[in-house]
Motif scaffolding. Structure first.
Motif: not given
Length: 407
Positions: A231-237, A289-299
């Motif tokens: 999940s997104k929470l898992g990617w965030f972790y 690989l990440s689909k998490g929120p930090i990766g989204a901000i960096l993108s």
């Protein structure tokens, strides 16, 4: 095989790695909020070496076509040399008048200039050579060494990657052993043969990090890795864990005494300066690989743009710092305001160099190499006319500064 896609988060991470290096070099004038004292922020260079191997292996998966190796080398030249040349000119124009003899001592000065322009300065294990002229360019010298070897690595990788890693590991261990046995000095102020030249600058040692990046790219391109779902929470972790491991590794590297006591001064030096490549690799793999929120901000576009100008920031910041160094005591009086002005000048200069030199020159060289249709070249000329004017203006200004300093 995994199809290619944009890895915007990794582009943005380049800016933060470059910012770490800027913080290190600006620390004597502006301080760094304690960061440069707590951790060796210069380890950001190791991030770039690992990332370089990763990105190249991801984008160049083979050289089966005739001329593909030559085109690769031209592309690498177009990527780094024009900006290196222009910043070297700017460095000469702004800095030489401080101490001509130190920076350009007769025949030796000419030899060092030639080594810089051919990007072999770090291949000579002496501080006065590796750091001559725009000193931060030593890492580009290492990159050029990696680029020359990259087609060989890719050609042999599928059958011999384990042997290649083993050989690179032995080289690193060999130089650490030699550093301990010869009791080479670890002080950066020493101008003779030292750990700085034989371990930190040495491309034979640093190529291990580049190869590790290639290994990560091969792992990243396997379908099994992409089958991992969370999940997104898992990617965030996972994102937080990757960042936390890097921070912990940096803090450990800031105090390498235990390793030095156990394995010798050279081993402690290696760990302090470039020894957390494994953690950089994990960070790169997670954010690729990440689909998490930090990766989204960096993108996001602003951060991606900062990543795109990071190479220009890396090359220009040392020029600015060296130029203002004689006025350090007066500048310190301005506190955070002075630091904010420094960063503003550095970022604006980086953006101008990226738009005026780095990007258009790269396109110009590659379009000249790939020239097939006249219309294609005409379209290029039309679209890049404004930035070409800026590029020419920067070169003219640099040359004018050199002339004025000689008067």
């Amino acid at each position: 095989m995994i199809e290619k896609r944009q890895l915007d988060a990794l582009t943005s991470l380049r800016f933060f790695a470059a910012a770490m290096i800027v913080l290190t070099h600006a620390h004597p004038i502006f301080g760094s909020f304690g960061l440069a004292e707590a951790a060796p922020l210069g380890q950001g260079v190791s991030f770039f070496f690992v990332l370089s191997g990763f990105i190249l292996a991801y984008n160049y998966r083979g050289f089966s076509k005739d001329g593909s190796i030559a085109r690769f080398l031209v592309a690498r030249f177009a990527r780094v040399w024009p900006l290196h040349f222009v910043t070297c000119l700017i460095w000469i124009g702004l800095i030489f008048h401080f101490d001509r003899y130190t920076y350009f001592g007769g025949v030796v000065g000419m030899e060092r200039l030639l080594a810089n322009l051919t990007l072999v300065q770090s291949w000579i294990p002496l501080k006065l050579w590796a750091l001559s002229f725009n000193g931060v360019a030593w890492s580009i010298s290492n990159e050029m060494f990696f680029y020359l070897l990259f087609p060989v690595f890719i050609g042999l990788w599928s059958k011999h990657w384990a042997k290649m890693f083993f050989a690179a590991t032995l080289v690193v261990i060999g130089f650490i052993w030699a550093g301990n046995s010869l009791e080479l000095k670890s002080a950066d102020s020493f101008n003779g043969v030292s750990l700085l030249g034989t371990i930190y600058f040495n491309p034979l040692v640093r190529v291990f990090e580049f190869m590790f990046g290639i290994f990560l790219a091969k792992v990243f391109m396997t379908p099994l890795v992409h089958d991992f779902k969370t999940s997104k929470l898992g990617w965030f972790y996972l994102e937080l864990m990757a960042l936390a491991l890097v921070v912990a590794g940096m803090l450990l590297a800031g105090n390498p005494g235990r390793i030095a006591d156990t394995f010798g001064t050279a081993a402690g030096y290696y760990f302090q300066r470039e020894g957390i490549w494994l953690l950089w690799g994990l960070l790169i793999l997670v954010f690729a690989l990440s689909k998490g929120p930090i990766g989204a901000i960096l993108s996001t576009k602003p951060l991606v743009f900062l990543g795109e100008i990071s190479f220009s920031l890396y090359l220009v910041h040392a020029i600015i710092i060296t130029f203002i160094e004689p006025h350090a005591e007066a500048i310190k009086l301005y506190g955070l305001t002075g630091y904010a002005v420094f960063w503003a000048v550095a970022l604006i200069s980086s953006a101008l160099l990226y738009k005026g030199v780095e990007d258009p020159c790269r396109h110009l060289i590659m379009n000249a190499w790939d020239r097939r249709h006249k219309s294609h070249i005409e379209n290029f000329k039309a679209s890049y006319k404004p930035v070409a004017i800026v590029s020419a203006s920067l070169i003219v200004i640099a040359v004018a500064m050199i002339h004025l300093n000689r008067i």
